[in-house]
Design a protein around this motif. Structure first.
Motif, short mmCIF file in Angstrom:
data_model
loop_
_atom_site.label_atom_id
_atom_site.label_comp_id
_atom_site.label_asym_id
_atom_site.label_seq_id
_atom_site.Cartn_x
_atom_site.Cartn_y
_atom_site.Cartn_z
N PHE A 243 0.82 -1.21 0.00
CA PHE A 243 0.00 0.00 0.00
C PHE A 243 0.86 1.26 0.00
N ILE A 244 0.45 2.20 -0.84
CA ILE A 244 1.02 3.55 -0.84
C ILE A 244 0.02 4.46 -0.13
N SER A 245 0.49 5.23 0.83
CA SER A 245 -0.37 6.19 1.52
C SER A 245 0.10 7.60 1.19
N TYR A 246 -0.84 8.50 0.98
CA TYR A 246 -0.47 9.89 0.71
C TYR A 246 -1.65 10.81 0.96
N GLN A 247 -1.33 12.05 1.15
CA GLN A 247 -2.34 13.10 1.38
C GLN A 247 -2.13 14.19 0.33
N LEU A 248 -3.22 14.68 -0.22
CA LEU A 248 -3.16 15.79 -1.17
C LEU A 248 -3.65 17.06 -0.48
N PHE A 249 -2.88 18.12 -0.65
CA PHE A 249 -3.24 19.41 -0.07
C PHE A 249 -3.52 20.40 -1.19
N SER A 287 -7.09 15.78 1.44
CA SER A 287 -7.75 14.51 1.15
C SER A 287 -6.69 13.41 1.25
N PHE A 288 -7.10 12.26 1.80
CA PHE A 288 -6.15 11.18 2.08
C PHE A 288 -6.52 9.94 1.27
N PHE A 289 -5.47 9.22 0.80
CA PHE A 289 -5.68 8.06 -0.06
C PHE A 289 -4.75 6.92 0.31
N LEU A 290 -5.20 5.73 0.06
CA LEU A 290 -4.36 4.53 0.03
C LEU A 290 -4.45 3.95 -1.38
N PHE A 291 -3.32 3.54 -1.92
CA PHE A 291 -3.33 2.89 -3.22
C PHE A 291 -2.83 1.46 -3.05
N ASP A 292 -3.64 0.50 -3.49
CA ASP A 292 -3.31 -0.91 -3.39
C ASP A 292 -2.55 -1.31 -4.66
N LEU A 293 -1.24 -1.51 -4.51
CA LEU A 293 -0.42 -1.88 -5.66
C LEU A 293 -0.76 -3.26 -6.19
N TRP A 340 1.78 1.76 10.76
CA TRP A 340 1.53 0.39 10.28
C TRP A 340 1.99 -0.63 11.32
N ASN A 341 1.28 -1.75 11.37
CA ASN A 341 1.80 -2.88 12.13
C ASN A 341 2.91 -3.54 11.32
N GLU A 342 3.64 -4.49 11.92
CA GLU A 342 4.81 -5.06 11.27
C GLU A 342 4.48 -5.81 9.98
N PRO A 343 3.43 -6.62 9.93
CA PRO A 343 3.12 -7.30 8.66
C PRO A 343 2.65 -6.35 7.57
N GLY A 344 2.11 -5.20 7.94
CA GLY A 344 1.61 -4.25 6.95
C GLY A 344 0.18 -4.48 6.54
N ASN A 345 -0.55 -5.31 7.29
CA ASN A 345 -1.95 -5.57 6.92
C ASN A 345 -2.94 -4.72 7.72
N LYS A 346 -2.42 -3.94 8.67
CA LYS A 346 -3.27 -3.03 9.43
C LYS A 346 -2.51 -1.73 9.68
N ALA A 347 -3.27 -0.67 9.83
CA ALA A 347 -2.65 0.63 10.12
C ALA A 347 -3.60 1.46 10.97
N ILE A 348 -3.01 2.28 11.83
CA ILE A 348 -3.77 3.30 12.54
C ILE A 348 -3.51 4.63 11.84
N VAL A 349 -4.58 5.25 11.38
CA VAL A 349 -4.50 6.54 10.71
C VAL A 349 -4.97 7.60 11.71
N GLU A 350 -4.06 8.50 12.07
CA GLU A 350 -4.39 9.56 13.02
C GLU A 350 -4.94 10.77 12.27
N VAL A 351 -6.17 11.15 12.59
CA VAL A 351 -6.89 12.19 11.85
C VAL A 351 -7.30 13.30 12.83
N SER A 352 -7.14 14.54 12.41
CA SER A 352 -7.61 15.69 13.19
C SER A 352 -8.58 16.50 12.36
N SER A 353 -9.58 17.05 13.01
CA SER A 353 -10.45 18.01 12.32
C SER A 353 -9.69 19.32 12.17
#
Length: 789
Positions: A243-249, A287-293, A340-353
């Protein structure tokens, strides 16, 4: 009557050769304490460890050269020495990213990527190009390294040494898929020509098919992202490389930054310094995105599904006639980080208003391709304190730890993501100020002020159930801790109220003894004076809150009955503590004042750090409210307990401290006979967005908060003597602030004020001559008004 005067560092000369008028004297002088801080001694800083954990590096200047040098200390010898030429390379290696097994480290040096095998101590240079690289991370358990270059993600394979580009971000619009678009007239002619000439038709079909094939081949190889002018932020990749994670501003369409004139510079001409926008201007959209390679699919973060995203702030109740929007809109959000956790199959995304009244921890699960809520913290004032900057640590693939202010104080929480069980691991009226999980994931190390709000210690707590904090450090004071890579040792800066920072070393476990490494923080000149250890006191505010302060008491024989109250800056900062203060010049000035017979108190007013959520947010929607009342209550405390003269009380401070000084003189006339307001905010609608909008919301949405919090609206209350000082190239609190207030005082026909300006100084003064001039004026103000000639 005092005539108001506009004075400057290059204008009026004051005769300030005395330190006490007709009464007490001090062995200190303003010129001495405001000189280059090197006279105090040399303090180590920037502590880091070698990659193998056998050495500690730090910056130091015992020879008092123009610049600090890097020193090295072997962990077994405790004797520092000046490091060799390769030290910068080794420092960067020590700061690198480690593989899961801890045997490899990837790091950047001078823009290139390196890999070191810690078992063999062999280092290889992976890249040798001009482009800057950054953010190296190990993938697939150490067999690959991802890094960033030119705004994209690349992956290096240890197996064959190849480097593959993984993303292709383009700062343009996605091009049209239609080839050769023509006008209506030309299109008709082209169609007729193709209908007549079979060879032209066949050639056109082949060209278009070739273009489509080339485009598809490139897309299959490297995912292409068209950002349409938006900025790519927080670019990252999951540990499994999927997974690629990114935010667009998307920046606001129109910016209106202020310009700060610089009158004294090398050119001889007036220059305009670009500065910030004022609070309330549009902040742009995220805006935030994940891309599944693996699946070649883009996942957009579902903002509208965030619990409470449509909630409105409570302060809107003060504006009942404001029309509501026809359609409820979700608040803007910002993704702060992805963990991300070590295997990369879960992630905590910290979001603020974007209004900073909510923080969400959202769980991303690759198996379901869904985001679910792990934790939400809501604060009608604003989210802040240590919990807002602590991040998230994965204890195992189903359990995380983090800090939260849910109880009113920042405490450590464990969360089982499978069962949803949340456990608070620490509790009490104190803060956890730093959290770090051990490399073996058996301990969480904590920096906390558990014994006293002004005292810090280093602790550990087991991840096991029913565990309790265990104290590791012993000495009372303040700590800046750096752990060895294996967490077995700590190197740290330690200081006390009257002793600057020194370097210490010890085992990272309870009962171990510290070893002092450096002994140069106090020069012989500095040590010749008996610097006071100010008493930490507390008193009850008028609303019942407990307020802490530093108290400097003169000897009975020298006591002159006069009092000076110092107001620290920054708002959210602590100064009533047992460590060496960032306000060391003010600390020395307070020693000088105490020598002269003054009683000096330094108050951690409402809004200060170290005391929990209620203290932090006590200034919400009214700066100059409870924070100012805390200083008024300090006056009452001093009158009742220190027998000071209520007719001889002065107040001073810089930045936020200057703001409080203005509010004190404008709204409590007669309480303070004199005040010195330095680099002061005079109108909060003219300050920055990030700080001000948290506390006062936005001026266009909460005008009541700005009106009652800005000194310029209360200037008619000035009765007592006021000195204002301000740097003319201040790009934080702009010089315009004090100019506007000066015009207001002129129009109000006030005569008991003066302004000193400093043409080459920013918000934090640099030149010793400026510091000395400013504090000579402050001393003269207090001597004239509180002691008398």
């Amino acid at each position: 009557m005092f005539l108001y005067k506009l004075v400057s560092t290059f204008g009026l000369f004051f005769s300030l050769t005395y330190l006490a008028i007709g009464q007490q004297k001090s062995t200190l002088s303003i010129d001495q304490i405001m000189q280059d801080p090197k006279w105090i001694g040399t303090q180590p800083n920037a502590i880091s460890w070698s990659a193998d954990g056998n050495s500690v590096y730090f910056r130091w200047n015992p020879e008092k050269n123009l610049f600090d040098s890097v020193y090295q200390m072997f962990a077994s010898k405790f004797v520092p020495f000046k490091a060799g030429k390769e030290v910068d390379f080794e420092v960067q290696a020590g700061k690198g990213t480690r593989s899961k097994d801890g045997n490899k480290i990837a790091f950047i040096h001078l823009g290139d990527l390196y890999l070191r095998d810690l078992k063999t101590n062999r280092t290889i240079k992976i890249t040798k190009t001009l482009e800057e690289k950054s953010n190296p991370v190990f993938l697939n358990y150490g067999f690959e390294i991802a890094f960033q270059k030119t705004g994209n993600v690349f992956v290096w394979s240890q197996k064959d040494g190849s480097i593959v580009q993984v993303t292709d971000f383009r700062n343009t619009k996605k091009p049209s898929t239609k080839f050769g678009a023509l006008s209506a007239r030309d299109s008709l002619q082209s169609q007729e020509e193709l209908g007549l000439m079979q060879v032209l038709k066949e050639r056109k079909q082949k060209t278009e098919l070739s273009k489509l094939a080339n485009q598809k081949a490139k897309t299959d190889t490297i995912p292409r992202f068209y950002t349409d002018g938006k900025q790519v932020q927080n670019l990252g990749i999951s540990p499994d490389g999927r997974f690629i994670s990114y935010q667009l501003f998307e920046p606001p369409a129109k910016l209106n930054p202020t310009q700060v004139p610089s009158y004294v510079n090398e050119s001889g001409f007036t220059k305009e310094l670009p500065a910030r926008e004022n609070v309330g201007y549009p902040q742009g959209n995220y805006s935030f995105f994940l891309f599944d390679l693996l699946k070649d699919s883009l996942i957009s973060f579902p903002v509208s599904e965030l619990p409470g995203i449509y909630d409105k702030p409570d302060y809107l109740k003060d504006y009942p006639n404001r029309p509501a929007p026809l359609k409820p809109l979700p608040r803007g959000i910002v993704v702060n980080a992805v963990f991300w956790n070590e295997p990369g199959n879960k992630a905590i995304v910290e979001v603020s208003s974007q209004d900073n009244k909510d923080r969400w921890l959202m769980l991303w699960n690759a198996s379901t391709s869904r985001f679910t809520l792990a934790d939400r913290q809501r604060d009608e004032a604003w989210i802040g304190g240590p919990a807002a900057e602590s991040g998230v640590e994965w204890i195992n693939n189903e359990q995380i730890c983090y800090l939260s202010e849910a109880t009113g104080y920042a405490h450590l929480y464990f969360l089982d993501l499978k069962s949803g069980t949340k456990t608070r691991k620490t509790s009490g009226k104190f803060e956890i100020q730093k959290m770090e999980l051990s490399v073996d994931k058996n301990w969480v190390f904590l920096l906390s002020n558990a014994p006293h709000p002004g005292e810090q210690h280093w602790y550990r707590i087991s991840v096991k159930a029913d565990s309790k904090m265990e104290q590791i450090t012993r000495m009372n004071g303040g700590y800046e801790i750096s752990m060895s890579p294996d967490n077995k040792w700590i190197a740290y800066r330690y200081s006390y109220s009257n002793n600057p920072w020194e370097l210490y070393f010890q085992e990272n476990k309870p009962g171990s003894n510290p070893v002092q490494v450096t002994f140069k923080a106090r020069s012989s000149e500095f040590s010749a004076y008996p610097w006071r250890d100010p008493e930490l006191v507390n008193f009850s505010a008028s609303d019942g809150a407990k307020v802490y302060a530093r108290l400097y008491k003169p000897e009975t024989a020298k006591k002159n009955g006069a009092t000076v109250i110092f107001v620290h800056g920054a708002g959210y900062l602590q100064n009533a503590h047992k460590r060496w203060s960032n306000y060391f010049r003010e600390y020395m000035f307070h020693n000088l004042l105490t020598d002269l017979g003054y009683t000096v108190i330094d108050v951690d007013y409402r809004g200060s750090s170290g005391y929990g959520r209620d203290c932090r947010t006590g200034i919400y929607r009214h700066m100059g409210g409870k924070d100012l009342e805390d200083h008024a209550d300090a006056v009452k405390y001093l009158i009742q307990n220190q027998q000071v003269d209520p007719q001889r009380i002065g107040i001073y401070g810089g930045s936020y401290g200057g703001f409080i000084t203005l509010m004190a003189l404008f709204t409590k006339p007669g309480m303070f006979k004199a005040g010195a307001a330095l680099r002061s905010v005079t109108d909060w609608a003219h300050y920055n967005h990030g700080y001000t909008s948290n506390i006062l919301n936005e001026p266009q949405n909460d005008s009541l908060a700005y009106r009652r919090s800005s000194p310029i609206y209360f200037a008619e209350g000035l009765q007592d003597r006021l000195l204002m000082c301000h740097g003319m190239v201040d790009v934080n609190v702009h010089f315009q602030d004090v100019v506007r207030l000066s015009q207001r005082l002129i129009e109000l026909k006030k005569e008991n004020w003066e302004l000193a300006v400093y043409p080459v100084e920013d918000h934090g003064f640099v030149e010793p001559s400026s510091w000395a001039d400013e504090y000579k004026r402050i001393l003269k103000l207090f001597q004239d008004e509180l002691v008398g000639k």
